[in-house]
Design a protein around this motif. Structure first.
Motif, PDB file in Angstrom:
ATOM      1  N   ALA A 157      83.657  11.421  20.315  1.00 51.44           N
ATOM      2  CA  ALA A 157      84.828  10.791  20.148  1.00 51.44           C
ATOM      3  C   ALA A 157      85.593  10.547  21.420  1.00 51.44           C
ATOM      4  O   ALA A 157      85.322  11.120  22.473  1.00 51.44           O
ATOM      5  N   ALA A 158      86.671   9.640  21.286  1.00 55.55           N
ATOM      6  CA  ALA A 158      87.183   9.540  22.454  1.00 55.55           C
ATOM      7  C   ALA A 158      88.854   8.900  22.044  1.00 55.55           C
ATOM      8  O   ALA A 158      88.934   8.496  20.988  1.00 55.55           O
ATOM      9  N   ARG A 159      89.668   9.139  22.867  1.00 56.07           N
ATOM     10  CA  ARG A 159      91.053   8.730  22.884  1.00 56.07           C
ATOM     11  C   ARG A 159      91.700   8.406  24.187  1.00 56.07           C
ATOM     12  O   ARG A 159      91.587   9.087  25.215  1.00 56.07           O
ATOM     13  N   ASN A 160      92.468   7.158  24.064  1.00 50.83           N
ATOM     14  CA  ASN A 160      93.064   6.750  25.321  1.00 50.83           C
ATOM     15  C   ASN A 160      94.339   7.656  25.726  1.00 50.83           C
ATOM     16  O   ASN A 160      94.764   8.591  24.892  1.00 50.83           O
ATOM     17  N   TRP A 161      94.717   7.238  26.962  1.00 50.47           N
ATOM     18  CA  TRP A 161      95.743   8.249  27.678  1.00 50.47           C
ATOM     19  C   TRP A 161      97.010   8.259  26.688  1.00 50.47           C
ATOM     20  O   TRP A 161      97.549   9.172  26.494  1.00 50.47           O
ATOM     21  N   ARG A 162      97.415   7.269  25.962  1.00 53.36           N
ATOM     22  CA  ARG A 162      98.504   7.054  25.202  1.00 53.36           C
ATOM     23  C   ARG A 162      98.442   7.665  23.642  1.00 53.36           C
ATOM     24  O   ARG A 162      99.225   7.873  23.265  1.00 53.36           O
ATOM     25  N   GLY A 163      97.139   7.704  23.405  1.00 53.95           N
ATOM     26  CA  GLY A 163      96.684   8.136  22.022  1.00 53.95           C
ATOM     27  C   GLY A 163      96.837   6.972  21.157  1.00 53.95           C
ATOM     28  O   GLY A 163      96.979   7.435  20.022  1.00 53.95           O
ATOM     29  N   THR A 164      97.033   5.702  21.629  1.00 56.18           N
ATOM     30  CA  THR A 164      96.959   4.665  20.619  1.00 56.18           C
ATOM     31  C   THR A 164      95.387   4.072  20.230  1.00 56.18           C
ATOM     32  O   THR A 164      95.656   3.336  19.350  1.00 56.18           O
ATOM     33  N   ILE A 165      94.558   4.496  20.981  1.00 50.61           N
ATOM     34  CA  ILE A 165      93.187   4.133  20.753  1.00 50.61           C
ATOM     35  C   ILE A 165      92.210   5.179  20.641  1.00 50.61           C
ATOM     36  O   ILE A 165      92.415   6.147  21.420  1.00 50.61           O
ATOM     37  N   THR A 166      91.612   5.316  19.522  1.00 45.26           N
ATOM     38  CA  THR A 166      90.858   6.595  19.072  1.00 45.26           C
ATOM     39  C   THR A 166      89.369   5.835  18.449  1.00 45.26           C
ATOM     40  O   THR A 166      89.769   4.637  17.712  1.00 45.26           O
ATOM     41  N   THR A 167      88.172   6.534  18.884  1.00 46.37           N
ATOM     42  CA  THR A 167      87.073   5.841  18.252  1.00 46.37           C
ATOM     43  C   THR A 167      86.286   7.242  18.067  1.00 46.37           C
ATOM     44  O   THR A 167      86.348   8.352  18.829  1.00 46.37           O
ATOM     45  N   TYR A 168      85.170   6.991  16.958  1.00 41.96           N
ATOM     46  CA  TYR A 168      84.367   8.186  16.499  1.00 41.96           C
ATOM     47  C   TYR A 168      82.765   7.657  16.383  1.00 41.96           C
ATOM     48  O   TYR A 168      82.724   6.668  15.909  1.00 41.96           O
ATOM     49  N   ALA A 169      82.095   8.588  16.614  1.00 45.42           N
ATOM     50  CA  ALA A 169      80.856   8.264  16.136  1.00 45.42           C
ATOM     51  C   ALA A 169      80.635   8.402  14.786  1.00 45.42           C
ATOM     52  O   ALA A 169      81.443   8.808  14.290  1.00 45.42           O
ATOM     53  N   ASP A 170      79.695   7.406  14.198  1.00 41.40           N
ATOM     54  CA  ASP A 170      79.675   7.340  12.640  1.00 41.40           C
ATOM     55  C   ASP A 170      79.378   8.730  11.990  1.00 41.40           C
ATOM     56  O   ASP A 170      79.663   8.960  10.799  1.00 41.40           O
ATOM     57  N   SER A 171      78.419   9.498  12.586  1.00 42.60           N
ATOM     58  CA  SER A 171      78.077  10.739  12.401  1.00 42.60           C
ATOM     59  C   SER A 171      79.375  11.925  12.040  1.00 42.60           C
ATOM     60  O   SER A 171      78.912  12.830  11.387  1.00 42.60           O
ATOM     61  N   VAL A 172      80.223  11.517  12.658  1.00 39.85           N
ATOM     62  CA  VAL A 172      81.502  12.581  12.669  1.00 39.85           C
ATOM     63  C   VAL A 172      82.771  11.833  12.219  1.00 39.85           C
ATOM     64  O   VAL A 172      83.631  12.916  11.804  1.00 39.85           O
ATOM     65  N   ARG A 173      82.776  10.774  11.774  1.00 36.63           N
ATOM     66  CA  ARG A 173      83.869  10.033  11.405  1.00 36.63           C
ATOM     67  C   ARG A 173      84.304  10.847   9.966  1.00 36.63           C
ATOM     68  O   ARG A 173      83.448  10.935   9.138  1.00 36.63           O
ATOM     69  N   GLY A 174      85.687  11.114   9.758  1.00 33.01           N
ATOM     70  CA  GLY A 174      86.201  11.879   8.445  1.00 33.01           C
ATOM     71  C   GLY A 174      85.959  13.153   8.734  1.00 33.01           C
ATOM     72  O   GLY A 174      86.552  13.882   7.822  1.00 33.01           O
ATOM     73  N   ARG A 175      85.167  13.973   9.714  1.00 28.73           N
ATOM     74  CA  ARG A 175      84.944  15.140   9.668  1.00 28.73           C
ATOM     75  C   ARG A 175      85.612  15.793  11.000  1.00 28.73           C
ATOM     76  O   ARG A 175      86.215  17.015  11.169  1.00 28.73           O
ATOM     77  N   PHE A 176      85.661  15.040  12.165  1.00 32.67           N
ATOM     78  CA  PHE A 176      86.121  15.489  13.314  1.00 32.67           C
ATOM     79  C   PHE A 176      87.523  14.642  13.822  1.00 32.67           C
ATOM     80  O   PHE A 176      87.530  13.546  13.541  1.00 32.67           O
ATOM     81  N   THR A 177      88.252  15.353  14.481  1.00 33.68           N
ATOM     82  CA  THR A 177      89.469  14.805  14.828  1.00 33.68           C
ATOM     83  C   THR A 177      89.896  15.167  16.441  1.00 33.68           C
ATOM     84  O   THR A 177      89.876  16.220  16.616  1.00 33.68           O
ATOM     85  N   ILE A 178      89.843  13.920  17.195  1.00 32.35           N
ATOM     86  CA  ILE A 178      90.248  14.230  18.597  1.00 32.35           C
ATOM     87  C   ILE A 178      91.538  14.080  18.586  1.00 32.35           C
ATOM     88  O   ILE A 178      92.462  13.336  18.038  1.00 32.35           O
ATOM     89  N   SER A 179      92.385  14.844  19.508  1.00 27.57           N
ATOM     90  CA  SER A 179      93.732  14.801  19.888  1.00 27.57           C
ATOM     91  C   SER A 179      93.890  15.223  21.245  1.00 27.57           C
ATOM     92  O   SER A 179      93.200  15.832  21.852  1.00 27.57           O
ATOM     93  N   ARG A 180      95.381  15.121  21.698  1.00 23.86           N
ATOM     94  CA  ARG A 180      95.509  15.233  23.163  1.00 23.86           C
ATOM     95  C   ARG A 180      97.064  15.874  23.327  1.00 23.86           C
ATOM     96  O   ARG A 180      97.689  15.272  22.534  1.00 23.86           O
ATOM     97  N   ASP A 181      97.146  16.694  24.205  1.00 23.33           N
ATOM     98  CA  ASP A 181      98.426  17.223  24.471  1.00 23.33           C
ATOM     99  C   ASP A 181      98.699  16.834  25.940  1.00 23.33           C
ATOM    100  O   ASP A 181      98.057  17.723  26.842  1.00 23.33           O
ATOM    101  N   ASN A 182      99.434  15.842  26.393  1.00 20.12           N
ATOM    102  CA  ASN A 182      99.360  15.480  27.857  1.00 20.12           C
ATOM    103  C   ASN A 182     100.032  16.433  28.423  1.00 20.12           C
ATOM    104  O   ASN A 182      99.954  16.756  29.858  1.00 20.12           O
ATOM    105  N   GLY A 183     101.007  17.066  28.220  1.00 18.11           N
ATOM    106  CA  GLY A 183     101.858  18.048  28.507  1.00 18.11           C
ATOM    107  C   GLY A 183     101.248  19.248  28.818  1.00 18.11           C
ATOM    108  O   GLY A 183     101.645  20.026  29.821  1.00 18.11           O
ATOM    109  N   GLU A 184     100.303  19.666  28.219  1.00 23.02           N
ATOM    110  CA  GLU A 184      99.345  20.837  28.370  1.00 23.02           C
ATOM    111  C   GLU A 184      97.896  20.291  29.110  1.00 23.02           C
ATOM    112  O   GLU A 184      97.075  21.208  29.216  1.00 23.02           O
ATOM    113  N   PHE A 185      97.903  19.040  29.362  1.00 22.95           N
ATOM    114  CA  PHE A 185      96.571  18.650  29.867  1.00 22.95           C
ATOM    115  C   PHE A 185      95.449  19.089  29.347  1.00 22.95           C
ATOM    116  O   PHE A 185      94.396  19.382  29.911  1.00 22.95           O
ATOM    117  N   THR A 186      95.561  18.896  27.991  1.00 23.13           N
ATOM    118  CA  THR A 186      94.388  19.413  27.194  1.00 23.13           C
ATOM    119  C   THR A 186      94.007  18.407  25.923  1.00 23.13           C
ATOM    120  O   THR A 186      95.002  17.640  25.306  1.00 23.13           O
TER     121      THR A 186
END
Length: 123
Positions: free
Chosen positions: A48-77
């Protein structure tokens, strides 16, 4: 630059885990972040990947619907919430950072890598 991944462990099939990856030494909000995994004897693969703004997210077919990528820029995580885990999800999971502002599936786009965290899913 350091990417510190954590949160791996042993879980039964159907269970959940949340991985975390905390960055230091870079301007986190300028980087797209990705998760990859590598099972024994196999090549590293995109998860999975997510851009810096969180406006673009993409997943591998094998995990789509089961995995979720997120980010907290304030926590650098960046996080990877993994639900409905399957034995075939067993692998070492790596986080990675790339500067393009887009999201890519190929490892060659990523400049910085974490050390990996092991996820084992038992049947």
């Amino acid at each position: 630059v350091q990417l510190q991944a954590s949160g791996g462990g042993l879980v039964q099939a159907g269970g959940s885990l949340r991985l975390s990856c905390t960055a230091s030494g870079l301007t986190f909000s300028s980087y797209s972040m990705g998760w990859f995994r590598q099972a024994p004897g196999k090549e590293r693969e995109f998860v999975a990947a997510r851009n810096w703004r969180g406006t673009i997210t993409t997943y591998a077919d094998s995990v789509r619907g089961r995995f979720t990528i997120s980010r907290d820029n304030g926590e650098f995580t960046v996080y990877l919430q993994m639900d409905s885990l399957k034995p075939e999800d067993t692998a070492v999971y790596f986080c990675a950072a790339e500067r393009s502002g887009l999201v890519h599936r190929q490892t060659t786009y990523y400049t910085y890598w974490g050390q990996g965290t092991l996820v084992t899913v038992s049947s």
